[in-house]
Design a protein around this motif. Structure first.
Motif, PDB file in Angstrom:
ATOM      1  N   ALA A 123     -32.917   7.115 -35.741  1.00  0.00           N
ATOM      2  CA  ALA A 123     -33.761   8.581 -35.390  1.00  0.00           C
ATOM      3  C   ALA A 123     -34.848   8.720 -36.460  1.00  0.00           C
ATOM      4  O   ALA A 123     -35.444   9.889 -36.785  1.00  0.00           O
ATOM      5  N   TYR A 124     -34.745   7.308 -36.979  1.00  0.00           N
ATOM      6  CA  TYR A 124     -36.302   7.305 -37.488  1.00  0.00           C
ATOM      7  C   TYR A 124     -37.569   7.025 -37.124  1.00  0.00           C
ATOM      8  O   TYR A 124     -38.846   7.105 -37.268  1.00  0.00           O
ATOM      9  N   MET A 166     -40.126   1.953 -39.976  1.00  0.00           N
ATOM     10  CA  MET A 166     -41.392   1.779 -40.515  1.00  0.00           C
ATOM     11  C   MET A 166     -41.239   3.396 -40.307  1.00  0.00           C
ATOM     12  O   MET A 166     -41.514   3.665 -41.139  1.00  0.00           O
ATOM     13  N   GLY A 167     -40.337   4.160 -38.912  1.00  0.00           N
ATOM     14  CA  GLY A 167     -40.563   5.305 -39.092  1.00  0.00           C
ATOM     15  C   GLY A 167     -40.138   6.357 -40.154  1.00  0.00           C
ATOM     16  O   GLY A 167     -39.878   7.143 -40.654  1.00  0.00           O
ATOM     17  N   LEU A 168     -38.406   5.478 -41.488  1.00  0.00           N
ATOM     18  CA  LEU A 168     -38.103   5.825 -42.677  1.00  0.00           C
ATOM     19  C   LEU A 168     -38.865   6.265 -43.636  1.00  0.00           C
ATOM     20  O   LEU A 168     -39.205   7.306 -44.392  1.00  0.00           O
ATOM     21  N   ILE A 169     -39.986   5.733 -43.675  1.00  0.00           N
ATOM     22  CA  ILE A 169     -41.389   6.518 -44.634  1.00  0.00           C
ATOM     23  C   ILE A 169     -41.613   7.550 -44.536  1.00  0.00           C
ATOM     24  O   ILE A 169     -41.817   8.549 -45.310  1.00  0.00           O
ATOM     25  N   THR A 170     -41.609   7.785 -42.938  1.00  0.00           N
ATOM     26  CA  THR A 170     -42.761   9.093 -42.696  1.00  0.00           C
ATOM     27  C   THR A 170     -41.487  10.076 -41.851  1.00  0.00           C
ATOM     28  O   THR A 170     -41.969  11.279 -41.746  1.00  0.00           O
ATOM     29  N   PHE A 193     -38.875  -1.656 -52.311  1.00  0.00           N
ATOM     30  CA  PHE A 193     -39.015  -2.407 -51.179  1.00  0.00           C
ATOM     31  C   PHE A 193     -40.495  -2.854 -50.881  1.00  0.00           C
ATOM     32  O   PHE A 193     -41.086  -2.703 -50.846  1.00  0.00           O
ATOM     33  N   THR A 194     -40.782  -3.628 -49.701  1.00  0.00           N
ATOM     34  CA  THR A 194     -41.412  -3.673 -48.805  1.00  0.00           C
ATOM     35  C   THR A 194     -41.873  -3.765 -47.451  1.00  0.00           C
ATOM     36  O   THR A 194     -40.762  -3.604 -46.717  1.00  0.00           O
ATOM     37  N   ILE A 195     -42.599  -3.627 -46.307  1.00  0.00           N
ATOM     38  CA  ILE A 195     -43.275  -3.551 -45.197  1.00  0.00           C
ATOM     39  C   ILE A 195     -43.641  -5.168 -44.728  1.00  0.00           C
ATOM     40  O   ILE A 195     -44.616  -6.040 -45.313  1.00  0.00           O
ATOM     41  N   GLN A 196     -42.134  -5.721 -44.304  1.00  0.00           N
ATOM     42  CA  GLN A 196     -42.288  -6.846 -44.213  1.00  0.00           C
ATOM     43  C   GLN A 196     -43.205  -7.268 -42.492  1.00  0.00           C
ATOM     44  O   GLN A 196     -42.664  -6.493 -41.555  1.00  0.00           O
ATOM     45  N   LYS A 197     -43.873  -8.276 -41.735  1.00  0.00           N
ATOM     46  CA  LYS A 197     -44.158  -8.854 -40.817  1.00  0.00           C
ATOM     47  C   LYS A 197     -43.056  -9.854 -40.131  1.00  0.00           C
ATOM     48  O   LYS A 197     -43.064 -11.108 -40.731  1.00  0.00           O
ATOM     49  N   SER A 198     -42.905  -9.581 -39.374  1.00  0.00           N
ATOM     50  CA  SER A 198     -41.577 -10.973 -38.490  1.00  0.00           C
ATOM     51  C   SER A 198     -42.810 -12.465 -38.851  1.00  0.00           C
ATOM     52  O   SER A 198     -42.120 -13.069 -38.028  1.00  0.00           O
ATOM     53  N   GLU A 199     -44.060 -11.899 -38.237  1.00  0.00           N
ATOM     54  CA  GLU A 199     -44.716 -13.411 -37.479  1.00  0.00           C
ATOM     55  C   GLU A 199     -44.410 -14.363 -38.836  1.00  0.00           C
ATOM     56  O   GLU A 199     -45.220 -15.548 -39.574  1.00  0.00           O
ATOM     57  N   HIS A 200     -45.265 -13.755 -39.930  1.00  0.00           N
ATOM     58  CA  HIS A 200     -45.064 -14.061 -41.629  1.00  0.00           C
ATOM     59  C   HIS A 200     -43.716 -15.073 -41.716  1.00  0.00           C
ATOM     60  O   HIS A 200     -43.418 -15.916 -42.810  1.00  0.00           O
ATOM     61  N   GLN A 205     -43.244 -12.587 -33.051  1.00  0.00           N
ATOM     62  CA  GLN A 205     -43.406 -10.726 -32.373  1.00  0.00           C
ATOM     63  C   GLN A 205     -44.077  -9.773 -33.358  1.00  0.00           C
ATOM     64  O   GLN A 205     -44.009 -10.911 -34.605  1.00  0.00           O
ATOM     65  N   LYS A 206     -45.093  -9.731 -32.923  1.00  0.00           N
ATOM     66  CA  LYS A 206     -46.031  -8.789 -33.816  1.00  0.00           C
ATOM     67  C   LYS A 206     -43.970  -7.470 -34.535  1.00  0.00           C
ATOM     68  O   LYS A 206     -43.762  -5.879 -33.131  1.00  0.00           O
ATOM     69  N   ARG A 207     -43.372  -7.506 -34.989  1.00  0.00           N
ATOM     70  CA  ARG A 207     -42.247  -6.408 -36.626  1.00  0.00           C
ATOM     71  C   ARG A 207     -42.587  -6.241 -36.813  1.00  0.00           C
ATOM     72  O   ARG A 207     -42.846  -7.033 -37.618  1.00  0.00           O
ATOM     73  N   ARG A 208     -42.723  -4.694 -37.712  1.00  0.00           N
ATOM     74  CA  ARG A 208     -42.637  -4.232 -38.799  1.00  0.00           C
ATOM     75  C   ARG A 208     -41.317  -4.121 -38.968  1.00  0.00           C
ATOM     76  O   ARG A 208     -41.691  -2.723 -38.447  1.00  0.00           O
ATOM     77  N   ARG A 209     -41.492  -4.211 -39.905  1.00  0.00           N
ATOM     78  CA  ARG A 209     -40.063  -3.579 -40.481  1.00  0.00           C
ATOM     79  C   ARG A 209     -39.604  -3.330 -42.398  1.00  0.00           C
ATOM     80  O   ARG A 209     -40.469  -3.919 -42.945  1.00  0.00           O
ATOM     81  N   ILE A 210     -39.554  -2.139 -42.634  1.00  0.00           N
ATOM     82  CA  ILE A 210     -38.745  -2.228 -44.348  1.00  0.00           C
ATOM     83  C   ILE A 210     -37.784  -2.796 -44.173  1.00  0.00           C
ATOM     84  O   ILE A 210     -36.618  -2.781 -44.086  1.00  0.00           O
ATOM     85  N   ILE A 211     -38.307  -3.577 -45.702  1.00  0.00           N
ATOM     86  CA  ILE A 211     -36.662  -4.663 -46.461  1.00  0.00           C
ATOM     87  C   ILE A 211     -36.568  -3.947 -48.368  1.00  0.00           C
ATOM     88  O   ILE A 211     -37.581  -4.059 -48.968  1.00  0.00           O
TER      89      ILE A 211
END
Length: 410
Positions: A123-124, A166-170, A193-200, A205-211
Motif C-alpha cells: 500500500a505504500y 521508502m514509499g511510506l514517506i511520500t 527514523f533513517t533511510i538505510q542502504k542494505s549494502e552498508h 543488493q541495492k535495497r533502501r528501507r525506512i528503519i
C-alpha cells in the motif's frame, strides 16, 4: 535467564528480521503471520535454534537433507511451546484478542522488551500505488500501523522497530507517515527514523528501507548509529560455489561445486554443512529463454538493460510498449543486485542469471543469498512459496546489526 530480552515479531513473514534478533541473543516469545507457509518456515527455524542451543543441529541437517519427513522432525524435536508461538492469524479486529490471549499464555507473566515488524508494504510502495487505479487510498493495509500500535499499547515494550519501504514517506504526500508517528508518540514513545542502504550491512543488493525506532519517553535510549561495512563485494562471490543449473532443474540437496569465498565466510552465509538445499530453478518456455539470452549479452557486453520495445518482433507477445518496458533484468554479477521483491514468486524475468552458459532465472538459494539468508535457512512450502517469502523478507544481516545496536543500549 534474568537478562533475557523478550520480543514479539508482528507481520513476521519467513522471519528475516527475527533471525537477526535471535542471532544477536534476543528471545522470541511469538511470531504473528498471516501466511501459513511462512509460518511453517518460522516453526522449522525455531526448532533449528532450539537444537542449536542443545548442540544437536545434526538432527536439523538430517531433516533439510531429506533423511526425515517434516512430520517426524517436528514430532521428535519440536514442542508445543514452539508451535504455539507461531500464530497464524491475521492481525486486526477481533483477532487481536485471540492473539493477545495466546501471547499472554506464552509470556508466563514475563515482560516484552521489544516489538519488531513491518506491515505489508504494497500500500505504500510506489509500484503498488502506480498499479492501483485509486493509488491505494482505499487499501486497508494503509492503516495496519494502528494494529501494530495496539500491541505497543498492550505490552509497552521498552523499544520497537518498524521497518518499511521508502514509499511510506511520500504516500498521500506524507500524510500516512506523519499520522503514524503522531500515533506512536501519543502512546508514550520518542522516535526517530533513517533511510538505510542494505549494502552498508553487507547485503549484496541495492535495497533502501525506512528503519523507524521508538523508545519509551524518559528512558536513556538514543537512535543507534549503525556500523557500516566498508569492504566492497560483488554478487559473483555468492554464485561461484554453486552447481550449474538448467531451467527447471531441481537440486533440492546438492554438494557445493566450488570452494567458498571470502564473502560467504565473513558473513557466515555458507555455514556449518557440506551441502546446500533449495538450489532449484523455475522452468522457462523457449521464447523467454531467447529473451533472457539477449538480455544477458546486452548487459554483460554493454552494461545496458534490455527494453521491451527493442525485442525482435517474433518474441513480443503484446503491443503495449510504454508500460513496464524493463521487465527483463539481469542481475549484476560484478556489483550489487537490484532490489529483491516478492514478484520473483510470479516469474523470474526481473532476476535473470548473469551468464550465457546458464540461461535461466535465479534459483531459490541464490535469491536467498542475495537477501543474506544463511545456507542452512530452509523455506517451507515449495519453490513459489519460498520465492515469495524471500522477496518479502528483511535481510537477516541488516536485522542483526540493528539488533546488536539496540541490545547494547538495553
Amino acid at each position: 535467564m534474568k537478562n533475557k530480552l523478550n520480543f514479539i515479531d508482528l507481520f513476521s513473514g519467513a522471519g528475516g528480521l527475527s533471525e537477526g534478533f535471535i542471532t544477536a541473543g534476543f528471545n522470541p516469545i511469538a511470531h504473528v503471520e498471516i501466511d501459513k507457509k511462512a509460518c511453517d518456515t518460522l516453526e522449522t527455524r525455531l526448532v533449528y535454534h532450539k537444537l542449536k542451543s542443545e548442540n544437536k543441529t545434526q538432527n536439523y541437517y538430517d531433516y533439510i537433507s531429506e533423511k526425515m519427513t517434516r512430520e517426524d522432525f517436528l514430532k521428535k524435536f519440536g514442542n508445543s511451546e514452539i508451535s504455539n508461538s507461531v500464530i497464524n492469524i491475521p492481525i486486526g479486529g477481533k483477532n487481536n484478542d485471540v492473539i493477545f490471549s495466546k501471547i499472554d499464555k506464552l509470556l508466563k507473566k514475563e515482560k516484552i522488551d521489544l516489538i519488531i515488524g513491518g506491515p505489508p508494504c504494497q500500500a505504500y510502495s510506489l509500484v503498488g500505488r502506480n498499479r492501483d487505479k485509486d493509488r491505494m487510498k482505499n487499501d486497508s493495509r494503509n492503516f495496519l500501523y494502528k494494529e501494530y500500535a495496539k500491541f505497543l499499547k498492550k505490552y509497552t515494550p521498552k523499544v520497537f522497530v518498524f521497518e518499511n519501504v521508502m514509499g511510506l514517506i511520500t504516500a498521500e504526500e506524507g500524510t500516512y507517515f506523519k499520522n503514524m508517528r503522531t500515533y506512536f508518540k501519543r502512546l508514550g514513545y520518542e522516535l526517530d527514523f533513517t533511510i538505510q542502504k542494505s549494502e552498508h550491512f553487507g547485503v549484496l543488493q541495492k535495497r533502501r528501507r525506512i528503519i523507524l525506532i521508538g523508545w519509551q519517553k524518559g528512558t536513556d535510549f538514543n537512535y543507534p548509529e549503525f556500523d557500516k561495512v566498508n569492504e566492497e563485494y560483488a554478487v559473483s562471490q555468492i554464485l561461484s560455489d554453486l552447481k550449474k543449473l538448467k531451467p527447471g532443474e531441481l537440486n533440492n540437496v546438492t554438494k557445493y561445486a566450488n570452494p567458498t569465498t571470502e564473502y560467504l565466510e565473513k558473513f557466515e552465509i555458507r555455514n556449518g554443512v557440506d551441502f546446500v538445499t533449495q538450489h532449484v530453478a523455475r522452468p522457462n518456455i523457449e521464447r523467454d529463454l531467447k529473451i533472457y539470452k539477449i538480455a544477458i549479452k546486452k548487459w554483460l557486453k554493454k552494461s545496458e538493460r534490455l527494453r521491451y520495445p527493442d525485442l525482435p518482433t517474433e518474441l513480443k507477445t503484446h503491443k503495449n510498449e510504454k508500460s513496464f518496458v524493463d521487465r527483463y533484468k539481469v542481475v549484476d554479477i560484478n556489483g550489487l543486485s537490484h532490489t529483491m521483491v516478492a514478484h520473483i514468486a510470479k516469474d523470474g524475468h526481473h532476476y535473470i542469471y548473469p551468464d550465457t552458459k546458464q540461461v535461466r532465472s535465479l534459483s531459490v538459494r541464490e535469491a536467498a543469498r542475495i537477501q543474506s539468508f544463511p545456507d542452512n535457512f530452509f523455506f517451507e512450502g515449495g519453490r513459489t512459496a519460498a520465492f515469495r517469502q524471500i522477496g518479502n523478507a528483511v535481510p537477516p544481516l541488516m536485522a542483526n546489526e540493528i539488533a546488536k545496536k539496540i541490545k547494547e543500549q538495553l
